[in-house]
Design a protein around this motif. Sequence first.
Motif, PDB file in Angstrom:
ATOM      1  N   ASN A  42      88.418 -79.862  -1.011  1.00 23.66           N
ATOM      2  CA  ASN A  42      89.776 -79.963  -0.470  1.00 23.66           C
ATOM      3  C   ASN A  42      90.773 -79.529  -1.539  1.00 23.66           C
ATOM      4  N   SER A  43      91.715 -78.670  -1.145  1.00 23.77           N
ATOM      5  CA  SER A  43      92.568 -78.011  -2.140  1.00 23.77           C
ATOM      6  C   SER A  43      93.429 -78.976  -2.958  1.00 23.77           C
ATOM      7  N   HIS A  44      93.667 -80.197  -2.421  1.00 21.62           N
ATOM      8  CA  HIS A  44      94.504 -81.123  -3.204  1.00 21.62           C
ATOM      9  C   HIS A  44      93.742 -81.743  -4.378  1.00 21.62           C
ATOM     10  N   LEU A  45      92.428 -81.583  -4.417  1.00 22.30           N
ATOM     11  CA  LEU A  45      91.644 -82.223  -5.486  1.00 22.30           C
ATOM     12  C   LEU A  45      91.692 -81.384  -6.769  1.00 22.30           C
ATOM     13  N   PRO A  46      91.705 -82.042  -7.903  1.00 26.51           N
ATOM     14  CA  PRO A  46      91.871 -81.311  -9.176  1.00 26.51           C
ATOM     15  C   PRO A  46      90.539 -80.786  -9.715  1.00 26.51           C
ATOM     16  N   TRP A  47      89.672 -80.294  -8.850  1.00 27.53           N
ATOM     17  CA  TRP A  47      88.313 -79.971  -9.289  1.00 27.53           C
ATOM     18  C   TRP A  47      88.232 -78.704 -10.147  1.00 27.53           C
ATOM     19  N   ARG A  48      89.174 -77.772  -9.930  1.00 27.03           N
ATOM     20  CA  ARG A  48      89.067 -76.543 -10.721  1.00 27.03           C
ATOM     21  C   ARG A  48      89.202 -76.873 -12.214  1.00 27.03           C
ATOM     22  N   ARG A  49      90.222 -77.675 -12.531  1.00 29.13           N
ATOM     23  CA  ARG A  49      90.452 -78.092 -13.926  1.00 29.13           C
ATOM     24  C   ARG A  49      89.205 -78.800 -14.476  1.00 29.13           C
ATOM     25  N   GLU A  50      88.630 -79.676 -13.669  1.00 30.85           N
ATOM     26  CA  GLU A  50      87.451 -80.437 -14.104  1.00 30.85           C
ATOM     27  C   GLU A  50      86.256 -79.506 -14.325  1.00 30.85           C
ATOM     28  N   LEU A  51      86.108 -78.515 -13.445  1.00 28.24           N
ATOM     29  CA  LEU A  51      84.987 -77.572 -13.586  1.00 28.24           C
ATOM     30  C   LEU A  51      85.120 -76.758 -14.870  1.00 28.24           C
ATOM     31  N   VAL A  52      86.362 -76.363 -15.180  1.00 26.51           N
ATOM     32  CA  VAL A  52      86.586 -75.585 -16.408  1.00 26.51           C
ATOM     33  C   VAL A  52      86.183 -76.423 -17.621  1.00 26.51           C
ATOM     34  N   SER A  53      86.633 -77.688 -17.637  1.00 25.21           N
ATOM     35  CA  SER A  53      86.377 -78.476 -18.856  1.00 25.21           C
ATOM     36  C   SER A  53      84.934 -78.972 -18.914  1.00 25.21           C
ATOM     37  N   ARG A  54      84.286 -79.167 -17.775  1.00 24.94           N
ATOM     38  CA  ARG A  54      82.946 -79.761 -17.793  1.00 24.94           C
ATOM     39  C   ARG A  54      81.825 -78.738 -17.702  1.00 24.94           C
ATOM     40  N   VAL A  55      82.095 -77.571 -17.074  1.00 22.47           N
ATOM     41  CA  VAL A  55      80.997 -76.617 -16.839  1.00 22.47           C
ATOM     42  C   VAL A  55      81.274 -75.265 -17.509  1.00 22.47           C
TER      43      VAL A  55
ATOM     44  N   THR B 161      85.951 -70.761 -14.673  1.00 22.97           N
ATOM     45  CA  THR B 161      85.957 -70.997 -13.225  1.00 22.97           C
ATOM     46  C   THR B 161      87.010 -70.126 -12.552  1.00 22.97           C
ATOM     47  N   GLU B 162      86.592 -69.343 -11.558  1.00 21.05           N
ATOM     48  CA  GLU B 162      87.569 -68.544 -10.810  1.00 21.05           C
ATOM     49  C   GLU B 162      87.674 -69.063  -9.369  1.00 21.05           C
ATOM     50  N   VAL B 163      88.857 -68.908  -8.784  1.00 23.64           N
ATOM     51  CA  VAL B 163      89.013 -69.237  -7.364  1.00 23.64           C
ATOM     52  C   VAL B 163      88.597 -68.001  -6.576  1.00 23.64           C
ATOM     53  N   VAL B 164      87.553 -68.149  -5.773  1.00 26.27           N
ATOM     54  CA  VAL B 164      87.018 -67.012  -5.010  1.00 26.27           C
ATOM     55  C   VAL B 164      87.744 -66.871  -3.675  1.00 26.27           C
ATOM     56  N   ALA B 165      88.089 -68.002  -3.083  1.00 20.83           N
ATOM     57  CA  ALA B 165      88.772 -67.963  -1.784  1.00 20.83           C
ATOM     58  C   ALA B 165      89.520 -69.273  -1.587  1.00 20.83           C
ATOM     59  N   GLN B 166      90.537 -69.209  -0.759  1.00 24.76           N
ATOM     60  CA  GLN B 166      91.349 -70.410  -0.505  1.00 24.76           C
ATOM     61  C   GLN B 166      91.941 -70.285   0.887  1.00 24.76           C
ATOM     62  N   ASN B 167      91.980 -71.368   1.629  1.00 26.28           N
ATOM     63  CA  ASN B 167      92.746 -71.358   2.875  1.00 26.28           C
ATOM     64  C   ASN B 167      93.628 -72.608   2.889  1.00 26.28           C
TER      65      ASN B 167
ATOM     66  N   THR C 228      89.437 -74.909  -1.117  1.00 26.16           N
ATOM     67  CA  THR C 228      89.358 -73.954  -2.223  1.00 26.16           C
ATOM     68  C   THR C 228      87.887 -73.764  -2.559  1.00 26.16           C
ATOM     69  N   LEU C 229      87.497 -72.507  -2.727  1.00 27.33           N
ATOM     70  CA  LEU C 229      86.122 -72.197  -3.153  1.00 27.33           C
ATOM     71  C   LEU C 229      86.185 -71.634  -4.568  1.00 27.33           C
ATOM     72  N   THR C 230      85.417 -72.251  -5.472  1.00 25.70           N
ATOM     73  CA  THR C 230      85.400 -71.767  -6.857  1.00 25.70           C
ATOM     74  C   THR C 230      84.000 -71.297  -7.227  1.00 25.70           C
ATOM     75  N   LEU C 231      83.966 -70.401  -8.196  1.00 26.38           N
ATOM     76  CA  LEU C 231      82.702 -69.977  -8.805  1.00 26.38           C
ATOM     77  C   LEU C 231      82.832 -70.213 -10.301  1.00 26.38           C
ATOM     78  N   THR C 232      81.934 -71.042 -10.813  1.00 32.56           N
ATOM     79  CA  THR C 232      81.926 -71.361 -12.237  1.00 32.56           C
ATOM     80  C   THR C 232      80.672 -70.759 -12.850  1.00 32.56           C
ATOM     81  N   ARG C 233      80.830 -70.114 -14.001  1.00 26.58           N
ATOM     82  CA  ARG C 233      79.653 -69.558 -14.695  1.00 26.58           C
ATOM     83  C   ARG C 233      79.430 -70.358 -15.962  1.00 26.58           C
ATOM     84  N   LEU C 234      78.166 -70.674 -16.178  1.00 26.61           N
ATOM     85  CA  LEU C 234      77.828 -71.473 -17.359  1.00 26.61           C
ATOM     86  C   LEU C 234      77.866 -70.600 -18.611  1.00 26.61           C
TER      87      LEU C 234
END
Length: 322
Positions: free
Chosen positions: A290-303, A306-312, A316-322
Motif C-alpha cells: 500500500n502506497s502509504h507505507l514507508p516500505w521503500r525507505r525500509e527496503l533501501v536501508s535493510r536490503v 530500490t527502484e519504484v517499478v510501478a505505482q497506481n 507501489t511496486l518496488t524492485l530491490t537488488r541485493l
Amino acid sequence: MLHPVDPLILDESPPAAAAIAVINAPGLAEAACERSDDVRVFCDDIRDAQQVRRDLLVAHPSELGGVRLAWGHLPKSLAALDEHCCWIQGDTELTFLSGARIRHMNRSMNEVLGRHFTAVNASLGRAKCRVLRAWGPNGLENPWPKLRRRDEVGLVLAAHGDTFDGNRVDAGTRLLLEHLKPEGDTALDLGCGNGVIAATLAQAGLTTSAVDVSWAAVEATRATAEANGLKVAVSWADGLAGYADASFDVIATNPPFHQGIAKESEPTLAMFDDAARVLRPGGQLWCVFNSHLPWRRELVSRVGKTEVVAQNRHFTLTLTRL
Ligand SMILES: C[S@@+](CC[C@H](N)C(=O)[O-])C[C@H]1O[C@@H](n2cnc3c(N)ncnc32)[C@H](O)[C@@H]1O
C-alpha cells in the motif's frame, strides 16, 4: 494461553464428550483432554499449532469429522467459518461452540452456521465475548478447496476458506504480476496465499518455492500448482527461518497487510531483513505494498538499492537488488 472467550466456551460445554475437535483455539487443547480421550486439534496459523502438544494435532482437518463436540474461535472470514463447519460434520449429535470478542462478531456468522446446523443461538456476553451455539448438523458436502480460472493471469487459482483473498487476484498482486521480470533460476513467493505469484514464477521456468504461515495458504498454493501442472515446493512456516543464506535469485512478495503502526510493522520489517539474508548477491526482491507505507525507505536501508517499478492510486511496486 487462554483467549478471553475460552472460559465461556468451557462453561457452555458438557463435562465430557466422546470426541472433541478444537479449531484455532490452542489454549483449549489441554482443557479438551480433561473432558475426552479423543481430542483433535487444528490450527491454521503454524505459530498457534506450535503451542499445542504434537500428538493432539491432526495431520489434516478432514480428521476432525465425526466428533461429538467442537470448539473454535470464530474466524474473521465467513468462508473460513463455512469450511470449519464442513470439516466437523459426521456425528448427528454434533454441537459446535464457537466464540469471539463481540466487536469481531456479526450476524452473517449466524447465517453461515445456520446453513450447516438446524439450530443456532448465542450465549449471553461475558468479558466482552460471546459464544454461538450450533447443533443439529446438516451434513453438507465439503466444497473446499474451490478452484476458479482467472483469465487475467492465465491460471486456475485454488482457495481454502481462510486463504487471503480467496481464489481471486489481489489488486496489489495484479500490479506486481503485470511488471514482474524475474532474473535467475530460483525463486521464492514469500507469504504465498493462493499461490498466484508462485505459479507465475514456476510458469516462467524458475525453480520455485513458496512459504506461508497459514495452512489455508499452503494447501491452496499446492492445489493451484497442481491445477496448472506446475511444480512448487511449498512450506508451512513462519517467515524465512527455514531457508539457507543466499539460496534464491528472486523473492517476490505481497507482504502481510496492516495499518502501518510501528508494532504491526515489525513482522514485515523482519521479513525484509531475512529476505536480504536469503537472496543471492545480485538477487531481486520484488515487493508490492500500500502506497502509504514507508516500505521503500525500509527496503533501501535493510536490503539494497530500490527502484519504484510501478505505482497506481493504491499500490507501489518496488524492485530491490541485493
Ligand atoms: C497480502 S497476503 C498475499 C498473499 C498472496 N501472495 C497474494 O498475492 O494474493 C500476505 C500473506 O502473507 C502470509 N503471512 C503473514 N505472516 C506471515 C509470516 N510470518 N510468514 C509467512 N507468511 C506470512 C499471510 O498468511 C498471507 O497469505
